[in-house]
Design an enzyme around this catalytic site. Structure first.
Site, short mmCIF file in Angstrom:
data_model
loop_
_atom_site.label_atom_id
_atom_site.label_comp_id
_atom_site.label_asym_id
_atom_site.label_seq_id
_atom_site.Cartn_x
_atom_site.Cartn_y
_atom_site.Cartn_z
N ARG A 1 6.25 -3.18 -0.13
CA ARG A 1 6.08 -1.73 -0.09
C ARG A 1 7.40 -0.97 -0.10
NH1 ARG A 1 0.99 0.66 3.14
NH2 ARG A 1 0.97 2.71 2.25
N CYS A 2 8.28 -1.35 -1.02
CA CYS A 2 9.50 -0.55 -1.16
C CYS A 2 10.00 -0.70 -2.57
CB CYS A 2 10.56 -0.96 -0.14
SG CYS A 2 11.86 -2.02 -0.73
#
Ligand code: FES
Ligand code: FES
Lengths: 794, 168
Positions: A373-374
């Site tokens: 999630r980045c």
């Protein structure tokens, strides 16, 4: 307050519209890959290595093959005959599909069972006998290039050690000079731990090869179906699977977070098995396999340094990274960026010089380097800059909020050229931090802290004011395996004014079926509820690079807006024709064109669409469709100001997150409810590596926490009640001024939490703790400082 | 080796021949073709497979199908009735209690049991109550909100606002 230009009925941007996709999910009618069942389908299971580094002496499948229902045991030697035993990684390294003679990490695929039933395949897995000759693995990346370390990649001719690549950016000499002359220099060594996305749905596929048509349909958990189709064609074109013979379908996905970007060996083996047997083959991995073998994230060892003046002016930063990639570089980064967007690590602060360098090494661990999630290594960079900024504030005795205000890039400095070469599009960092401070009542909180400290209580306040870099990316610099990182939208409006729109991206829970419809509604005035969104089928959707790195809204969202604008232009022509006026005499308001000065003379978008099929002027193309491939001119730079308040139990060192306030600036917001949901979820995935998650290996390369029993994904109890808000600084170059939101919180939260914990321990001389910060780590650190000789509370 | 068993799921009977070692979740998904219940782990940790057995929530990956004979099983497919959706389904949709939806069926069934016992739980009670169910997407805030909303609906109390609340 977010202003809406459209009515609630139309439901364009800014409306907290309820999600269109939810009905099927709350009824249990989602269609995930494990729900796909085809006639004659076979099941695959995988034999995995118990050792981190070993020679395979022999694989004995005879007992397994005796079990009724077992059709085949596939080994590396079998695949070697078709030259399918190795595959390329996204970073132009190579990865084994199945090993021919050596295993490189614990839980690596060794052989695959194909059977008529799941349980039979599992029985057979236990019956395969593999003889290994165990070797001493390379586990510690700092020792990977020691004299006595074995060279792991003997398959690569030019590889004489375990070093993969060196990367650097910035002004080396000038930065060094500033550091030599600076009044204050601070330095910390940090580890951003190896973690795992652990989406609740694991990875899997159903490979369905049709011998008669020589056609492969591949149902799989992928965030980038089009890119996968191309990769399959590149890898298996020589056996006849050229690109028009391959259809990739990405059904509903149970969370991705970057873990469903790579091509895992299991997918390739399933394709090979289906190709050879001519029947559909299903492979769904277990959670433990998922944790132990699929791509990890992070694992950067960073030496971060900051130089500044005594009164708090940042002058320069320096960062040195050692990246542990496991046995191959299978990162999911754009080709030209081996460290992803790590160079965003100069942060939200205005100073002229920086130097960053990184070296990557091979070890006997699973490959990876995906996002969690980045956007491509942004989390690592943000953690380093936000931690070292706090360290600097501590050193000179300045309040960390004050220090940040002093050094922020100011609103009027945008577009801002960073010392590492980025052009930040827009931002208002002061506004975000002011709102966050006001929300927590910062001054009062500091007073309370002073009081609590007198009472021997451990309370800390941590800040993080970060800048992200998302929306990859401009074709000039961004590609994956040579394919430029544009994305696409195709809109078809039916005669009755309802529409279907298809995209090159793929939602894994982000809510595209709702938010994309809202973008089109905003531009075209057709109610969002009347617009059906489809993604994930390469036979029908336009080509795109997929959903990760918060790129869907910045790229495909932009494509949707522009395609809709093309249609609005067509509608204007149709309106001029029907109303018998010139195009210039028409006025647009969401949903209709009317004649300037005579508003009663108007045509709704639905009437205009109908005319495109029934009454279009001579010379105009019939129908109402448009497609756009959007190549962004720049990336977008979302930002945030986060404040975390913790209390630590002085006896057990249990950490209690008392408050967490997150103010995000993602530019214009499409759906506030969905955007907020993304922030909540991202924050929980921020607290996860800050306090709970790390994949731990022993000296022999054994994973010590490879199941959900001991890899601690936060539950609703660990996850605090998040307080969120936003400031809105639109991106000047994006058609709808949006920037992307899904990952900011995962990026920004860990340093806020770490800074809060370190702040709580400040009276005891602690200047840094590596995440995940656990009670045990705090205990050890305090013990080392000699402060545990008497109880903290008097 | 195979044994014929009959399971009653959502009021319907499913008679199938299965191996005694067949897990209940596999029976539900494969034999009864009810794929709304999911599998998210192999250690009874995630709760994606949660169903109700005689009204009590249970992780169906941790029970053999044969153990569930003679009991009433409810899965997500059995929540809605001809009268409409169950309050918990409405709660999750209206309050954005789901993203990818993979944890959602298990989460909802667990919540149904919680609300059955206490239709007005505190936030703390809800958080502990669903701590056997993992969600990787939502950060739980809106799941808590969804369960509170469903509780109000069940009690016949005034429904809380479903608008997102921001600090300003
Ligand atoms: S599948 Fe995870 S608890 Fe049952
Ligand atoms: S909504 Fe994705 S796991 Fe909960």
């Amino acid at each position: 307050m977010i202003q809406c230009k459209t009515s609630k009925e139309i439901g364009g941007m800014g409306h907290s519209m309820k999600r269109k996709e939810d009905d099927r999910f709350v009824h249990g009618k989602g269609n995930y890959v494990d729900d796909v069942k085809l006639p004659g389908m076979l099941y695959m299971d995988i034999v995995r290595s118990p050792y981190a580094y070993a020679k395979i002496k022999n694989i004995d499948s005879s007992e397994a093959l005796k079990i009724p229902g077992v059709l085949a045991v596939v080994t590396g030697k079998d695949l070697e005959q078709y030259n399918l035993h190795w595959m390329p990684t996204l970073m132009s390294d190579t990865q084994m599909v199945l090993p021919v003679d050596t295993v490189m990490y614990q839980s690596q695929e060794v052989a695959a069972i194909i059977a008529t039933e799941k349980y039979i395949a599992r029985d057979a897995r236990e019956a395969v006998r593999v003889e290994y000759e165990v070797m001493k693995p390379v586990v510690n990346p700092f020792k990977a290039n020691d004299e006595d370390a074995p060279v792991l990649r003997t398959d690569k001719e030019d590889q004489k050690d375990n070093h993969i690549w060196h990367w650097e950016v910035g002004q080396k000499e000038e930065t060094e000079k500033i550091f030599n002359d600076a009044e204050v220099v601070v330095k910390e060594q940090m580890h951003i731990p190896r973690i795992h996305v652990s989406s609740i749905e694991t990875c899997g596929c159903v490979a369905d090869y049709d011998k008669v048509d020589n056609h492969l349909t591949m149902y799989m958990t992928t965030q980038a179906p089009h890119a996968i189709r191309t990769v399959i064609a590149l890898v298996a074109g020589h056996v006849g699977l050229t690109e028009e013979k391959v259809r990739v379908i990405s059904p509903d996905i149970g969370g991705g977070f970057g873990g469903k970007v790579p091509v895992y060996p299991g997918y390739v083996i399933a394709i090979a098995a289906s190709f050879l047997i001519g029947k559909p083959v299903k492979w769904i991995e277990d959670r433990s396999e998922n944790l132990q073998a699929d791509s990890f994230a992070r694992d950067y060892h960073i030496t971060a340094e900051m130089a500044g003046t005594k009164d708090g002016k940042i002058l320069a930063t320096r960062m040195k990274v050692l990246a542990d990639h496991g046995y191959t570089d299978a990162s999911a980064n754009p080709s030209k960026f081996p460290t992803g967007m790590f160079s965003i690590g100069t942060g939200s602060y205005d100073y002229s010089h920086a130097f960053m360098e990184a070296d990557a090494v091979y070890t006997n661990k699973p490959p990876g380097g995906v996002a969690y999630r980045c956007s491509f290594r942004v989390t690592e960079a943000v953690h380093a800059i936000e931690r070292i900024t706090d360290r600097y504030a501590l050193e000179i005795g300045k309040d960390p909020a004050e220090l940040r205000f002093q050094n922020f890039i100011k609103k009027d400095q945008f577009p801002y050229q960073s010392p590492t070469g980025w052009e930040y599009d827009s931002g208002d960092y002061e506004a975000g931090l002011k709102l966050a401070l006001k929300t927590v009542e910062y001054d009062k909180l500091r007073e309370k802290q002073a009081q609590m400290r007198k009472e021997g209580k451990l309370m800390g306040i941590g800040l993080s004011t970060f800048t992200e870099i998302v929306g990859a990316g401009p074709s000039k610099d961004f590609d994956i395996l040579g394919i430029k990182m544009f994305d696409s939208a195709e809109i078809r409006v039916h005669p009755t004014g309802k529409a279907i729109a298809r995209f090159g991206t793929k939602s894994q829970g982000q809510g595209h079926e709702t938010t994309y419809a809202q973008i089109i509604a905003e531009e075209l005035g057709i109610p969002a509820k009347d617009i059906q969104i489809e993604e994930g089928d390469t036979d029908t959707a336009p080509y795109g690079l997929g959903t990760y790195a918060s790129r869907s809204t910045p790229t495909a969202g932009a494509a949707a807006a522009i395609a809709a604008r093309k249609l609005r232009d067509k509608a204007r022509k149709l309106a001029a024709h029907l109303l018998e006026v010139s195009e210039d005499d028409l006025e647009w308001e969401p949903g209709k064109f009317s004649v300037k000065g005579a508003p009663e003379k108007s045509k709704t978008i639905q009437e205009l669409v109908f005319a495109a099929y029934t009454n279009h002027p001579q010379g105009m193309e019939a129908g109402f469709e448009a497609t756009h491939y959007y190549d962004p001119p720049n990336l977008t730079f979302p930002s945030g100001a986060y404040i975390c308040v913790v209390e630590i139990d002085p006896e057990t060192f249990e950490i209690d997150v008392k408050r967490f306030v997150a103010i995000d600036d993602a530019g214009n917001i499409i759906n506030p409810m969905v955007a907020q949901g993304q922030v909540h979820g991202g924050l929980t995935q921020g607290i996860a590596p800050a306090m709970y998650e790390e994949l731990i290996y022993d000296d022999d390369g054994n994973i010590l926490n490879g199941t959900l029993m001991d890899y601690l994904v936060p539950t609703a109890v660990e996850s605090p009640n998040w307080e969120t808000g936003h400031t809105v600084t639109p991106s000047p170059h994006h058609p709808i001024g949006a920037k992307g939101i899904g990952e900011s919180p995962t990026v920004g939260a860990p340093p806020a939490i770490a800074n809060a914990i370190v702040d709580a321990l400040k009276p005891y001389g602690i200047t840094h703790l590596d995440i995940p910060i656990t009670p045990a780590k705090i205990f050890e650190a305090l013990k080392e400082k000699g402060v545990l000789d008497k109880p903290i509370v008097g | 080796m195979e044994k014929e068993i009959t399971l009653k799921i959502n009021g319907e009977e499913y008679t199938q021949k299965v191996e005694p070692r067949t897990l209940l979740i596999h029976f539900i998904r494969e034999n009864a073709s009810l794929t709304g219940s999911h599998i998210g782990c192999d250690t009874s940790s995630c709760g994606a497979c949660t169903i109700l057995i005689d009204g009590k929530s249970a992780k169906s990956c941790t029970i053999l199908a044969i153990q569930a004979q003679g009991k009433e099983i409810t899965t997500v497919e059995g929540l809605a009735t001809t009268e409409g959706v169950h309050p918990i389904q409405e709660g999750f949709k209206e309050n954005h209690g789901l993203h990818c939806g993979f944890c959602t069926p298990g989460m909802m069934l667990r919540a149904v049991e919680l609300l059955e016992k206490n239709p007005d739980p505190t936030e703390e009670e809800i958080r502990w109550g669903i701590s056997g169910n993992l969600c990787r997407c939502t950060g739980y805030n809106n799941i808590v909100k969804a369960i509170k909303y469903a509780g109000a609906k069940i009690r016949g109390a005034e429904l809380p606002s479903t608008e997102p609340v921001f600090v300003e």
